[in-house]
Design a protein around this motif. Sequence first.
Motif, PDB file in Angstrom:
ATOM      1  N   PHE A 204      24.121  -2.490   8.705  1.00 14.98           N
ATOM      2  CA  PHE A 204      24.915  -1.860   9.764  1.00 14.98           C
ATOM      3  C   PHE A 204      26.127  -1.147   9.178  1.00 14.98           C
ATOM      4  CE2 PHE A 204      28.124  -1.824  13.102  1.00 14.98           C
ATOM      5  CZ  PHE A 204      27.404  -1.289  14.169  1.00 14.98           C
ATOM      6  N   ARG A 205      26.760  -1.730   8.194  1.00 10.30           N
ATOM      7  CA  ARG A 205      27.927  -1.088   7.588  1.00 10.30           C
ATOM      8  C   ARG A 205      27.538   0.157   6.798  1.00 10.30           C
ATOM      9  NH1 ARG A 205      32.098  -5.846   5.542  1.00 10.30           N
ATOM     10  NH2 ARG A 205      32.379  -6.824   7.602  1.00 10.30           N
ATOM     11  N   CYS A 206      26.379   0.114   6.134  1.00  9.01           N
ATOM     12  CA  CYS A 206      25.912   1.305   5.426  1.00  9.01           C
ATOM     13  C   CYS A 206      25.627   2.442   6.403  1.00  9.01           C
ATOM     14  CB  CYS A 206      24.663   0.975   4.620  1.00  9.01           C
ATOM     15  SG  CYS A 206      24.964  -0.007   3.130  1.00  9.01           S
ATOM     16  N   ARG A 207      25.033   2.107   7.539  1.00  9.07           N
ATOM     17  CA  ARG A 207      24.746   3.134   8.527  1.00  9.07           C
ATOM     18  C   ARG A 207      26.028   3.707   9.118  1.00  9.07           C
ATOM     19  NH1 ARG A 207      21.783   7.266   9.349  1.00  9.07           N
ATOM     20  NH2 ARG A 207      21.531   7.816  11.551  1.00  9.07           N
ATOM     21  N   ARG A 208      27.027   2.870   9.303  1.00 10.21           N
ATOM     22  CA  ARG A 208      28.310   3.361   9.804  1.00 10.21           C
ATOM     23  C   ARG A 208      28.966   4.290   8.782  1.00 10.21           C
ATOM     24  NH1 ARG A 208      32.417  -1.196  11.527  1.00 10.21           N
ATOM     25  NH2 ARG A 208      32.304  -1.552   9.278  1.00 10.21           N
ATOM     26  N   LEU A 209      28.794   3.977   7.494  1.00 14.49           N
ATOM     27  CA  LEU A 209      29.287   4.876   6.450  1.00 14.49           C
ATOM     28  C   LEU A 209      28.607   6.233   6.544  1.00 14.49           C
ATOM     29  CD1 LEU A 209      30.755   5.386   3.652  1.00 14.49           C
ATOM     30  CD2 LEU A 209      28.621   4.588   2.612  1.00 14.49           C
ATOM     31  N   GLU A 210      27.288   6.237   6.738  1.00 11.44           N
ATOM     32  CA  GLU A 210      26.555   7.498   6.828  1.00 11.44           C
ATOM     33  C   GLU A 210      27.001   8.333   8.018  1.00 11.44           C
ATOM     34  OE1 GLU A 210      22.190   7.080   5.339  1.00 11.44           O
ATOM     35  OE2 GLU A 210      22.643   5.277   6.493  1.00 11.44           O
ATOM     36  N   GLU A 211      27.288   7.677   9.136  1.00 12.38           N
ATOM     37  CA  GLU A 211      27.647   8.407  10.350  1.00 12.38           C
ATOM     38  C   GLU A 211      29.082   8.891  10.351  1.00 12.38           C
ATOM     39  OE1 GLU A 211      26.770   5.590  13.356  1.00 12.38           O
ATOM     40  OE2 GLU A 211      24.631   6.099  13.464  1.00 12.38           O
ATOM     41  N   THR A 212      29.924   8.356   9.478  1.00  9.26           N
ATOM     42  CA  THR A 212      31.325   8.747   9.475  1.00  9.26           C
ATOM     43  C   THR A 212      31.732   9.563   8.251  1.00  9.26           C
ATOM     44  OG1 THR A 212      31.896   6.598   8.473  1.00  9.26           O
ATOM     45  CG2 THR A 212      32.026   6.775  10.876  1.00  9.26           C
ATOM     46  N   ARG A 213      31.123   9.292   7.099  1.00  8.66           N
ATOM     47  CA  ARG A 213      31.586   9.935   5.864  1.00  8.66           C
ATOM     48  C   ARG A 213      30.495  10.675   5.099  1.00  8.66           C
ATOM     49  NH1 ARG A 213      34.348   4.835   3.094  1.00  8.66           N
ATOM     50  NH2 ARG A 213      34.587   6.304   1.366  1.00  8.66           N
ATOM     51  N   LEU A 214      29.249  10.588   5.542  1.00 12.96           N
ATOM     52  CA  LEU A 214      28.151  11.264   4.838  1.00 12.96           C
ATOM     53  C   LEU A 214      27.378  12.183   5.777  1.00 12.96           C
ATOM     54  CD1 LEU A 214      26.790   8.285   2.691  1.00 12.96           C
ATOM     55  CD2 LEU A 214      28.290  10.135   1.942  1.00 12.96           C
ATOM     56  N   ILE A 215      28.075  12.745   6.758  1.00 12.54           N
ATOM     57  CA  ILE A 215      27.396  13.611   7.721  1.00 12.54           C
ATOM     58  C   ILE A 215      26.843  14.855   7.041  1.00 12.54           C
ATOM     59  CG2 ILE A 215      27.714  14.943   9.844  1.00 12.54           C
ATOM     60  CD1 ILE A 215      29.861  13.005  10.669  1.00 12.54           C
ATOM     61  N   CYS A 216      27.530  15.340   5.998  1.00 12.30           N
ATOM     62  CA  CYS A 216      27.077  16.562   5.321  1.00 12.30           C
ATOM     63  C   CYS A 216      25.704  16.389   4.684  1.00 12.30           C
ATOM     64  CB  CYS A 216      28.096  16.981   4.274  1.00 12.30           C
ATOM     65  SG  CYS A 216      28.367  15.739   2.989  1.00 12.30           S
ATOM     66  N   TYR A 217      25.318  15.142   4.389  1.00 14.15           N
ATOM     67  CA  TYR A 217      24.024  14.906   3.756  1.00 14.15           C
ATOM     68  C   TYR A 217      22.872  15.334   4.654  1.00 14.15           C
ATOM     69  CZ  TYR A 217      20.142  12.386   1.596  1.00 14.15           C
ATOM     70  OH  TYR A 217      18.947  12.060   1.029  1.00 14.15           O
ATOM     71  N   ARG A 218      23.078  15.278   5.967  1.00 15.39           N
ATOM     72  CA  ARG A 218      21.994  15.630   6.888  1.00 15.39           C
ATOM     73  C   ARG A 218      21.598  17.098   6.756  1.00 15.39           C
ATOM     74  NH1 ARG A 218      24.488  12.939  12.412  1.00 15.39           N
ATOM     75  NH2 ARG A 218      24.888  10.869  11.568  1.00 15.39           N
ATOM     76  N   ALA A 219      22.579  17.943   6.398  1.00 13.59           N
ATOM     77  CA  ALA A 219      22.306  19.384   6.329  1.00 13.59           C
ATOM     78  C   ALA A 219      21.748  19.824   4.982  1.00 13.59           C
ATOM     79  CB  ALA A 219      23.592  20.160   6.626  1.00 13.59           C
ATOM     80  N   LEU A 220      21.659  18.931   4.029  1.00 17.34           N
ATOM     81  CA  LEU A 220      21.154  19.312   2.711  1.00 17.34           C
ATOM     82  C   LEU A 220      19.645  19.545   2.760  1.00 17.34           C
ATOM     83  CD1 LEU A 220      23.134  16.856   0.403  1.00 17.34           C
ATOM     84  CD2 LEU A 220      23.625  19.268   0.882  1.00 17.34           C
ATOM     85  N   PRO A 221      19.150  20.531   2.006  1.00 14.44           N
ATOM     86  CA  PRO A 221      17.705  20.826   2.012  1.00 14.44           C
ATOM     87  C   PRO A 221      16.924  19.836   1.155  1.00 14.44           C
ATOM     88  CG  PRO A 221      18.838  22.333   0.535  1.00 14.44           C
ATOM     89  CD  PRO A 221      19.913  21.503   1.182  1.00 14.44           C
ATOM     90  N   VAL A 222      16.778  18.622   1.652  1.00  7.04           N
ATOM     91  CA  VAL A 222      16.049  17.574   0.935  1.00  7.04           C
ATOM     92  C   VAL A 222      14.778  17.257   1.707  1.00  7.04           C
ATOM     93  CG1 VAL A 222      16.147  15.223   0.044  1.00  7.04           C
ATOM     94  CG2 VAL A 222      18.213  16.635   0.074  1.00  7.04           C
ATOM     95  N   VAL A 223      13.666  17.195   0.995  1.00  2.91           N
ATOM     96  CA  VAL A 223      12.389  16.874   1.626  1.00  2.91           C
ATOM     97  C   VAL A 223      12.480  15.484   2.262  1.00  2.91           C
ATOM     98  CG1 VAL A 223       9.920  16.575   1.238  1.00  2.91           C
ATOM     99  CG2 VAL A 223      11.199  18.294  -0.063  1.00  2.91           C
ATOM    100  N   LEU A 224      11.914  15.356   3.452  1.00  2.16           N
ATOM    101  CA  LEU A 224      12.078  14.130   4.226  1.00  2.16           C
ATOM    102  C   LEU A 224      11.492  12.919   3.517  1.00  2.16           C
ATOM    103  CD1 LEU A 224      13.245  13.049   6.800  1.00  2.16           C
ATOM    104  CD2 LEU A 224      11.101  13.556   7.967  1.00  2.16           C
ATOM    105  N   ARG A 225      10.352  13.095   2.849  1.00  2.00           N
ATOM    106  CA  ARG A 225       9.763  11.947   2.157  1.00  2.00           C
ATOM    107  C   ARG A 225      10.657  11.482   1.016  1.00  2.00           C
ATOM    108  NH1 ARG A 225       6.560  16.301   0.514  1.00  2.00           N
ATOM    109  NH2 ARG A 225       6.601  16.716  -1.751  1.00  2.00           N
ATOM    110  N   LYS A 226      11.435  12.401   0.411  1.00  2.00           N
ATOM    111  CA  LYS A 226      12.375  11.999  -0.628  1.00  2.00           C
ATOM    112  C   LYS A 226      13.550  11.229  -0.028  1.00  2.00           C
ATOM    113  CE  LYS A 226      11.347  15.648  -3.965  1.00  2.00           C
ATOM    114  NZ  LYS A 226      11.907  16.763  -4.787  1.00  2.00           N
ATOM    115  N   ARG A 227      13.960  11.631   1.161  1.00  2.00           N
ATOM    116  CA  ARG A 227      15.012  10.874   1.834  1.00  2.00           C
ATOM    117  C   ARG A 227      14.540   9.445   2.092  1.00  2.00           C
ATOM    118  NH1 ARG A 227      18.954  14.335   4.382  1.00  2.00           N
ATOM    119  NH2 ARG A 227      18.335  16.526   4.316  1.00  2.00           N
ATOM    120  N   PHE A 228      13.324   9.319   2.605  1.00  2.00           N
ATOM    121  CA  PHE A 228      12.782   7.993   2.872  1.00  2.00           C
ATOM    122  C   PHE A 228      12.624   7.204   1.573  1.00  2.00           C
ATOM    123  CE2 PHE A 228       9.181   5.095   3.905  1.00  2.00           C
ATOM    124  CZ  PHE A 228       9.821   4.372   4.908  1.00  2.00           C
TER     125      PHE A 228
END
Length: 362
Positions: free
Chosen positions: A234-258
């Motif tokens: 839960f804390r890692c997800r909160r980090l992603e939603e508050t401080r790593l929002i820019c990562y969502r816009a990066l052109p990374v293949v979805l399977r690599k994200r997973f």
Amino acid sequence: MNHTVNKTLAAAYYRQNAGFFLFLFVVFFGIVAPSQQLAYHYALIRGILAAPAFMFVVAIAWLLYAGKVFRFVTRVIDSREGLVLYQLKSLPPGHCYRVLLRVQSVAFLPVSVYALAIAGVAAYQGAWASALLVPVFVALICGLSAAGYYRRLEHPGAFRDGLSRQRRTQRTPYWSILLRYLFDDNLGLLTTIKIFGCLLLYLLLRLQTPGDYDLRMPYFVFSVALFGHGILLFRCRRLEETRLICYRALPVVLRKRFGQYCLFYFLLLLPEILVLGWLTPDPIRFIDTLELVVSGYSLLILLNSFLFVIALRAGDFLKLCLVIFGILYGCVLGGFLIAMSGFFFFTAAVLFFRGYYRYELR
């Protein structure tokens, strides 16, 4: 000024780490019947005093907790919200140090109380060296920490976070960002969960014999340890939603994200995997080791995918964890854990791929 400092540092520390202290309370007081609490802790303290190795482990745990407090306080001092703390520099040096020492003592209070209990038992047994060294050790930790805070106030900007010491030009894997976040901001909770899970898992599996081979209790303990991992997720997800929002816009293949998440949770579960591998094939069978590893890994991936699909508060997420752990333990009793683990992983992948397009890219 004392009220402002306590509200900014001590109260904020306990409020931010409420989940950590709740987990510690469950570990130390929730697994034993109330009528046996005093006997349990008395026996535990006697074991600490009787075994120097055990005492060394306890001292390391206290130092890790002191590091957790120190990182929190220094982070607040360096933040914009902590600018008011620099008014302490207008006080005489001795007064300023006493205020910071009081803050450290309040944040270190859980350890201090247990250290006094250890010292009391040591004095009762006539071990005067331990009765004196334990309080001195705790006092030294508090004193040095307060001195570090004072130095931080005296030299603002002279200290840098480890991530900003130099300009990083090399590629940084996403899993390493999450892992470093756990080590930097959640080291105390991470260490407690790992020590609790690995130690109890080792002890319970070590007791297994061919004539009395029953893994229901080790499975239950493993599920409780995974419940603690849910707080980290839960804390890692909160980090992603508050401080790593820019990562969502990066052109990374979805399977690599997973794949990055899969690697992160494998590394997170690696201590338990090493303990299980050490105990295989004697006293635990290979198929049982495989069931524990696969079920725990698929469960973490599933919880991660749920956080992608549903916006949950901490309390609701913990309730969801309890429901899923109950289902998992039911599968243990029913004897179809591997099949359910495969279903968990498949569901996690589907939720991640569908949820990412629906929620992450909106």
